[in-house]
Design an enzyme around this catalytic site. Sequence first.
Site, PDB file in Angstrom:
ATOM      1  N   TYR A 136       0.860  -1.183   0.000  1.00  0.00           N
ATOM      2  CA  TYR A 136       0.000   0.000   0.000  1.00  0.00           C
ATOM      3  C   TYR A 136       0.893   1.229   0.000  1.00  0.00           C
ATOM      4  O   TYR A 136       1.506   1.560   1.011  1.00  0.00           O
ATOM      5  CB  TYR A 136      -0.897  -0.054   1.233  1.00  0.00           C
ATOM      6  N   LYS A 164      -1.531  -1.499  -4.031  1.00  0.00           N
ATOM      7  CA  LYS A 164      -2.580  -0.480  -4.028  1.00  0.00           C
ATOM      8  C   LYS A 164      -1.876   0.852  -4.194  1.00  0.00           C
ATOM      9  O   LYS A 164      -1.127   1.287  -3.315  1.00  0.00           O
ATOM     10  CB  LYS A 164      -3.397  -0.501  -2.739  1.00  0.00           C
TER      11      LYS A 164
END
Length: 294
Positions: A136, A164
Amino acid sequence: MTPHFGRTLCAMVTPFTPSGALDLGGAQRLAAHLVAQGCDGLVLSGTTGESPTTTDAEKAALITAVREAVADRASIVAGIGTPDTRHTADLAREAEKAGADGLLVVAPYYSRPPQDAIEAHFREVADATELPVMLYDIPFRTGTRIEPDTILRLSEHPRIAAVKDCSNDFLAAQKVLARTDLAYYAGCDEHNLALYAVGGAGYVSTVANVIPAHLRAVLDAFDAGDTTGAAGLQQQATPLIEAIMAAGLPGTVTTKALLNTLGLPAGPVRAPLQPADHETTEGLRYLHENLINV
């Protein structure tokens, strides 16, 4: 590119009761609704899920409850990132026991470690379980970028499977996409279609809490070869995306405000977040109603 967790992932809010307690029944109802409306994955205890203000026990209980609600109809990715490598690895093991299908691991924040330390952090967490890991990258919140060269090295780890991307560096995302097999997910809703069009795997969306079917339709249209239609659907959603994600309030606050007006489980936010005011909430409801009625 074969997505490891599906294409259309919702960064689900964590419903609370009016008193601020974890609402597991509400979480089950919201999860079932999102899956029925086109989400093939749910990310729990991420930024939108208020992970900094939920306990370790609450995070595990949330995974168990949502797994029960959606069974095998959707993947469950558990947000486990903390600034502490040992704590993050412990949360990874607990998420695996609770029934998660994958792990969302944010770059360690506040201490701002250098890239070699960030790489070591991710490798240790990835080694803690058998679950695939989604990196992330959200430097706006963590204060530290996962640099593209670091992602390239981490892509060689057998369990680091996805990213992500909230870096707002579209060029870097394309460079990594071209050189790895990582499944790249748009973490900013304005990039959902753009990243998908250059080989991304899909999205991890906050806005999918309130318009899951519409956002899925964007990718469905693109897959069907209707690129003009996909662009039109993305553009229709832009005013609501902006109001939820870029109007001066955290996306959790605006999303919960809108969900509550729609009669869906959400409840209050936990401090230090504060609820949206009446004017903001009414504006969100107006944009939502107009989008749904297009």
